[in-house]
Design an enzyme around this catalytic site. Structure first.
Site, PDB file in Angstrom:
ATOM      1  N   ASN A  32       0.907  -1.139  -0.024  1.00 40.80           N
ATOM      2  CA  ASN A  32       0.058  -0.069  -0.080  1.00 40.80           C
ATOM      3  C   ASN A  32       0.923   1.102   0.047  1.00 40.80           C
ATOM      4  OD1 ASN A  32      -1.796   1.974   0.598  1.00 40.80           O
ATOM      5  ND2 ASN A  32      -2.197   1.585   2.655  1.00 40.80           N
ATOM      6  N   TRP A  33       0.936   1.833  -1.142  1.00 41.30           N
ATOM      7  CA  TRP A  33       1.888   3.222  -1.314  1.00 41.30           C
ATOM      8  C   TRP A  33       1.260   4.366  -0.603  1.00 41.30           C
ATOM      9  CZ3 TRP A  33       4.391   2.583  -6.912  1.00 41.30           C
ATOM     10  CH2 TRP A  33       5.259   1.096  -6.758  1.00 41.30           C
ATOM     11  N   LYS A  34       0.021   4.101  -0.222  1.00 44.57           N
ATOM     12  CA  LYS A  34      -0.589   5.368   0.152  1.00 44.57           C
ATOM     13  C   LYS A  34      -0.525   6.924  -0.447  1.00 44.57           C
ATOM     14  CE  LYS A  34       0.238   3.306   4.551  1.00 44.57           C
ATOM     15  NZ  LYS A  34       0.459   3.327   6.164  1.00 44.57           N
ATOM     16  N   HIS A  48      -9.338   0.732   4.798  1.00 43.17           N
ATOM     17  CA  HIS A  48      -8.178   0.955   5.599  1.00 43.17           C
ATOM     18  C   HIS A  48      -8.199   1.898   6.606  1.00 43.17           C
ATOM     19  CE1 HIS A  48      -4.120   2.160   6.371  1.00 43.17           C
ATOM     20  NE2 HIS A  48      -3.688   1.122   5.706  1.00 43.17           N
ATOM     21  N   GLU A  85      -6.798   4.181   7.744  1.00 44.60           N
ATOM     22  CA  GLU A  85      -6.562   5.664   7.837  1.00 44.60           C
ATOM     23  C   GLU A  85      -7.834   6.270   7.089  1.00 44.60           C
ATOM     24  OE1 GLU A  85      -2.736   5.337   5.625  1.00 44.60           O
ATOM     25  OE2 GLU A  85      -1.927   4.609   7.490  1.00 44.60           O
ATOM     26  N   GLU A 135      -5.255  -5.515  10.460  1.00 47.33           N
ATOM     27  CA  GLU A 135      -4.295  -4.408  10.514  1.00 47.33           C
ATOM     28  C   GLU A 135      -4.528  -3.772  12.015  1.00 47.33           C
ATOM     29  OE1 GLU A 135      -2.434  -3.106   6.744  1.00 47.33           O
ATOM     30  OE2 GLU A 135      -4.113  -1.865   6.966  1.00 47.33           O
ATOM     31  N   GLY A 189       2.492   1.824  10.846  1.00 49.60           N
ATOM     32  CA  GLY A 189       3.411   2.749  10.942  1.00 49.60           C
ATOM     33  C   GLY A 189       3.937   3.267  11.969  1.00 49.60           C
ATOM     34  N   SER A 225       3.513  -2.538  10.249  1.00 50.65           N
ATOM     35  CA  SER A 225       4.839  -2.659  10.444  1.00 50.65           C
ATOM     36  C   SER A 225       5.510  -3.865  10.009  1.00 50.65           C
ATOM     37  CB  SER A 225       5.417  -2.215  11.697  1.00 50.65           C
ATOM     38  OG  SER A 225       4.941  -0.851  12.072  1.00 50.65           O
ATOM     39  N   GLY A 240       2.818  -1.084   4.294  1.00 50.85           N
ATOM     40  CA  GLY A 240       2.890   0.083   3.998  1.00 50.85           C
ATOM     41  C   GLY A 240       4.197   0.744   3.672  1.00 50.85           C
ATOM     42  N   GLY A 241       4.964   1.164   4.630  1.00 54.09           N
ATOM     43  CA  GLY A 241       6.237   1.948   4.757  1.00 54.09           C
ATOM     44  C   GLY A 241       7.344   1.060   3.736  1.00 54.09           C
TER      45      GLY A 241
HETATM   46  C1  PEP Z   1      -0.633  -0.111   5.726  1.00 59.42           C
HETATM   47  O1  PEP Z   1      -0.629   0.872   5.602  1.00 59.42           O
HETATM   48  O2  PEP Z   1      -1.609  -0.855   5.650  1.00 59.42           O
HETATM   49  C2  PEP Z   1       0.443  -0.714   6.722  1.00 59.42           C
HETATM   50  C3  PEP Z   1       0.465  -1.823   7.260  1.00 59.42           C
HETATM   51  O3  PEP Z   1       1.369   0.354   6.896  1.00 59.42           O
HETATM   52  P1  PEP Z   1       2.982  -0.145   7.640  1.00 59.42           P
HETATM   53  O4  PEP Z   1       3.426  -1.046   7.061  1.00 59.42           O
HETATM   54  O5  PEP Z   1       3.567   1.039   7.189  1.00 59.42           O
HETATM   55  O6  PEP Z   1       2.775  -0.023   9.195  1.00 59.42           O
END
Ligand code: PEP
Length: 251
Positions: free
Chosen positions: A11-13, A97, A99, A169, A175, A215, A236-237
């Site tokens: 997920n590149w957000k 998600h 967010e 999640e 994050g 993470s 994500g990151g």
């Molecule tokens: C996400 O955005 O779905 C996520 C899990 O982010 P991260 O891996 O950065 O925690």
């Protein structure tokens, strides 16, 4: 024994312009060539989808979107339909998600509408569920998940849910660098699979994929993936860098 092929989804957000996204996608395609033990998906921002599709078309990297709207077209400024996503090359879509729930007012009800729309269009929805830190501390994890999945999947038939992917999640792990332990992830994944068993069928519970997100990094993915009910990761990151993400894909 289950035969669930793991899915590693990025997920590149709200990161990367079109050209930056194409560069990363191109590198990723080279790095994960032949990694057949997993499915790979990346979800760039809407503006980069078409360009990224040119880089991943015909490869083992699938394209996903980070959201959709349930109407086909109309006066809905700022929204995007399944037809638009599919014409840009998407096969997957992330829905609900945390967010989006936290910053854009998404509810379990709107998530349900979006899941139904994705399924009807033939897009593979990745339904995100997860509890906050406060909810976990107050021992509300399972009741929260229960509500999210119950409303999120309301009125969906067995054949609809068969195409779906669930992503657990925990909000406190997104994050933050704070990953759920493999035991915490396994416990929740088992619970979610049990929910599918109870509300649909044992066969569907065995076949549905449940990803862990929060993470995930190259150094913790192997332990998480070794758990019997963890069928992949939503990243994500660590998905923003092709080299790092490819290490997760090749866990
Ligand atoms: C996400 O955005 O779905 C996520 C899990 O982010 P991260 O891996 O950065 O925690």
């Amino acid at each position: 024994m289950p035969t669930r092929k793991p899915l590693i989804a990025g997920n590149w957000k709200m990161f990367k312009t079109g050209s930056e996204a194409v560069e990363t996608a191109g590198k990723l395609v080279e790095l994960v060539k032949g990694a057949d033990h997993t499915e790979v998906m990346i979800a760039p921002p809407f503006t980069a989808l078409s360009q990224v599709f040119t880089a991943v078309k015909g490869t083992n990297v699938a394209l996903g979107a980070q959201n959709l709207f349930w109407e086909a077209e109309g006066a809905f400024t700022g929204e995007i339909s399944t037809g638009m996503l599919q014409s840009a090359g998407c096969t997957h879509v992330i829905i609900g998600h945390s967010e989006r729930r936290q910053f854009f007012g998404e509810t379990d009800q709107s998530v349900n509408k979006k899941i139904k729309t994705a399924v009807a269009a033939g897009l593979i929805p990745i339904l995100c569920v997860g509890e906050s830190e406060k909810e976990r501390d107050e021992n509300k994890t399972f009741s929260i998940l229960d509500k999210q999945i119950k409303i999120g999947l309301k009125n969906l038939l067995l054949e609809d849910v068969a195409t779906l992917v669930i992503a657990y999640e925990p909000i406190w792990a997104i994050g933050t660098g704070k990953t759920a332990t493999k035991e915490q992830a396994q416990e929740v994944h088992r619970y979610l699979r049990g929910w599918i068993d109870k509300n649909y069928t044992a066969a569907l519970a065995e076949s549905i994929r449940i990803l862990y997100g929060g993470s995930v990094k190259p150094d913790n993915v192997t332990a998480l993936m070794a758990m019997p009910d963890v069928d992949g990761a939503l990243v994500g990151g660590a998905s923003l860098d092709a080299e790092t993400f490819s290490k997760i894909v090749k866990f």
